[in-house]
Design a protein around this motif. Sequence first.
Motif, short mmCIF file in Angstrom:
data_model
loop_
_atom_site.label_atom_id
_atom_site.label_comp_id
_atom_site.label_asym_id
_atom_site.label_seq_id
_atom_site.Cartn_x
_atom_site.Cartn_y
_atom_site.Cartn_z
N UNK A 1 58.47 17.62 48.74
CA UNK A 1 57.73 18.49 49.64
C UNK A 1 58.36 19.89 49.59
N UNK A 2 57.56 20.94 49.39
CA UNK A 2 58.10 22.29 49.35
C UNK A 2 58.84 22.63 50.65
N UNK A 3 59.88 23.44 50.53
CA UNK A 3 60.71 23.75 51.70
C UNK A 3 59.97 24.54 52.76
N UNK A 4 58.89 25.24 52.40
CA UNK A 4 58.17 26.03 53.40
C UNK A 4 57.24 25.17 54.27
N UNK A 5 57.02 23.92 53.88
CA UNK A 5 56.15 23.05 54.67
C UNK A 5 56.99 22.32 55.71
N UNK A 6 56.66 22.55 56.96
CA UNK A 6 57.36 21.91 58.07
C UNK A 6 56.33 21.26 58.97
N UNK A 7 56.70 20.14 59.55
CA UNK A 7 55.78 19.41 60.44
C UNK A 7 56.09 19.78 61.89
N UNK A 8 55.05 20.18 62.63
CA UNK A 8 55.17 20.51 64.04
C UNK A 8 55.51 19.24 64.83
N UNK A 9 56.52 19.30 65.67
CA UNK A 9 56.90 18.13 66.48
C UNK A 9 55.83 17.79 67.52
N UNK A 10 55.03 18.80 67.91
CA UNK A 10 54.00 18.56 68.93
C UNK A 10 52.75 17.89 68.40
N UNK A 11 52.18 18.43 67.31
CA UNK A 11 50.90 17.91 66.84
C UNK A 11 50.95 17.37 65.42
N UNK A 12 52.06 17.58 64.72
CA UNK A 12 52.16 17.07 63.36
C UNK A 12 51.60 17.99 62.30
N UNK A 13 51.06 19.13 62.68
CA UNK A 13 50.49 20.06 61.71
C UNK A 13 51.58 20.98 61.16
N UNK A 14 51.20 21.86 60.26
CA UNK A 14 52.13 22.79 59.63
C UNK A 14 51.85 24.20 60.15
N UNK A 15 52.62 24.65 61.15
CA UNK A 15 52.40 25.97 61.72
C UNK A 15 53.44 26.99 61.28
N UNK A 16 54.53 26.54 60.66
CA UNK A 16 55.61 27.46 60.33
C UNK A 16 55.20 28.39 59.20
#
Length: 98
Positions: free
Chosen positions: A22-37
């Motif tokens: 998984x690319x380092x820029x992809x992060x999972x939001x702890x609240x909804x599981x989406x990628x907001x970073x």
Amino acid sequence: RDTYAPEDRAEDFFAGRLPGPMPSHIKRCRGCGSNHWTGRSCDDCGQPLHDTVISFGDGLEECVLRPAFEHAVEADACLSLGSTMSIGPSNQVVLVQK
């Protein structure tokens, strides 16, 4: 393949549909599981910056869609910018105002 391509969606990495690391820029939001970073940090405090928009190809999470409908119901008018209004259920938000 073992490399990231711009059209790759974060949700596909989360679901294991894309091979490789998984690319380092992809992060999972702890609240909804989406990628907001955004991969950037605040110049003042150093905390990660988060998107407030849904990019093309991103899944619409309930934590984003539900408040949009709740606010639209109370609005006197709704305005949609930069959209063809062809993809639901988000295209229905502007139809529910008072």
